[in-house]
Design a protein around this motif. Structure first.
Motif, short mmCIF file in Angstrom:
data_model
loop_
_atom_site.label_atom_id
_atom_site.label_comp_id
_atom_site.label_asym_id
_atom_site.label_seq_id
_atom_site.Cartn_x
_atom_site.Cartn_y
_atom_site.Cartn_z
N GLY A 28 0.79 -1.23 0.00
CA GLY A 28 0.00 0.00 0.00
C GLY A 28 0.82 1.27 0.00
O GLY A 28 0.27 2.37 0.03
N ASN A 29 2.13 1.15 0.00
CA ASN A 29 3.01 2.31 -0.06
C ASN A 29 3.58 2.46 -1.46
O ASN A 29 3.87 1.46 -2.12
N ILE A 30 3.75 3.68 -1.89
CA ILE A 30 4.36 3.94 -3.19
C ILE A 30 5.62 4.76 -2.98
O ILE A 30 5.59 5.82 -2.34
N ASN A 31 6.74 4.27 -3.49
CA ASN A 31 8.00 5.01 -3.45
C ASN A 31 8.34 5.45 -4.86
O ASN A 31 8.36 4.63 -5.79
N LEU A 32 8.60 6.73 -5.03
CA LEU A 32 8.97 7.28 -6.32
C LEU A 32 10.41 7.76 -6.25
O LEU A 32 10.74 8.60 -5.42
N ASN A 33 11.26 7.21 -7.11
CA ASN A 33 12.66 7.62 -7.18
C ASN A 33 12.85 8.44 -8.44
O ASN A 33 12.57 7.98 -9.55
N THR A 60 1.75 14.38 -1.78
CA THR A 60 1.08 13.92 -0.57
C THR A 60 -0.42 14.15 -0.66
O THR A 60 -1.22 13.29 -0.29
N VAL A 61 -0.82 15.30 -1.18
CA VAL A 61 -2.24 15.59 -1.35
C VAL A 61 -2.88 14.60 -2.32
O VAL A 61 -3.98 14.09 -2.08
N ARG A 62 -2.19 14.29 -3.39
CA ARG A 62 -2.69 13.32 -4.36
C ARG A 62 -2.79 11.93 -3.75
O ARG A 62 -3.74 11.19 -3.98
N ALA A 63 -1.80 11.57 -2.91
CA ALA A 63 -1.81 10.26 -2.26
C ALA A 63 -2.99 10.15 -1.30
O ALA A 63 -3.62 9.10 -1.21
N ILE A 64 -3.28 11.22 -0.58
CA ILE A 64 -4.42 11.21 0.34
C ILE A 64 -5.71 11.00 -0.43
O ILE A 64 -6.60 10.26 -0.01
N ALA A 65 -5.82 11.66 -1.58
CA ALA A 65 -7.03 11.53 -2.40
C ALA A 65 -7.20 10.11 -2.94
O ALA A 65 -8.32 9.63 -3.12
N GLU A 66 -6.07 9.42 -3.18
CA GLU A 66 -6.12 8.06 -3.72
C GLU A 66 -6.01 6.98 -2.64
O GLU A 66 -5.94 5.80 -2.96
N ASN A 67 -5.96 7.37 -1.38
CA ASN A 67 -5.85 6.46 -0.25
C ASN A 67 -4.63 5.55 -0.33
O ASN A 67 -4.71 4.34 -0.12
N VAL A 68 -3.49 6.13 -0.65
CA VAL A 68 -2.21 5.41 -0.63
C VAL A 68 -1.23 6.20 0.19
O VAL A 68 -1.45 7.35 0.54
#
Length: 69
Positions: A28-33, A60-68
């Motif tokens: 459920g976590n996404i790491n972007l390099n 972070t705002v986008r991740a909150i909207a996508e529940n990730v």
């Protein structure tokens, strides 16, 4: 997430062909390099790190909207 980051970064840098974004998903976590041309590093980091902090906040705002995370 990756598309948003790609759009933001390619809009800022002078060499958009050198932009590489590696996305890793785990539990459920996404790491972007992010990898950019060394001459564009200063543009991405910004004065005092302001630009990279703003980019992280947008993601972070986008991740909150996508529940990730």
């Amino acid at each position: 997430m990756k598309d948003l980051l790609n759009f933001i970064i390619t809009s800022l840098v002078t060499k958009p062909d050198a932009v590489l974004i590696d996305e890793q998903k785990e539990n459920g976590n996404i790491n972007l390099n992010l990898t950019v041309d060394p001459s564009d590093m200063g543009i991405i980091i910004g004065k005092g790190g302001q630009t990279i902090r703003a980019i992280r906040k947008l993601l972070t705002v986008r991740a909150i909207a996508e529940n990730v995370r």
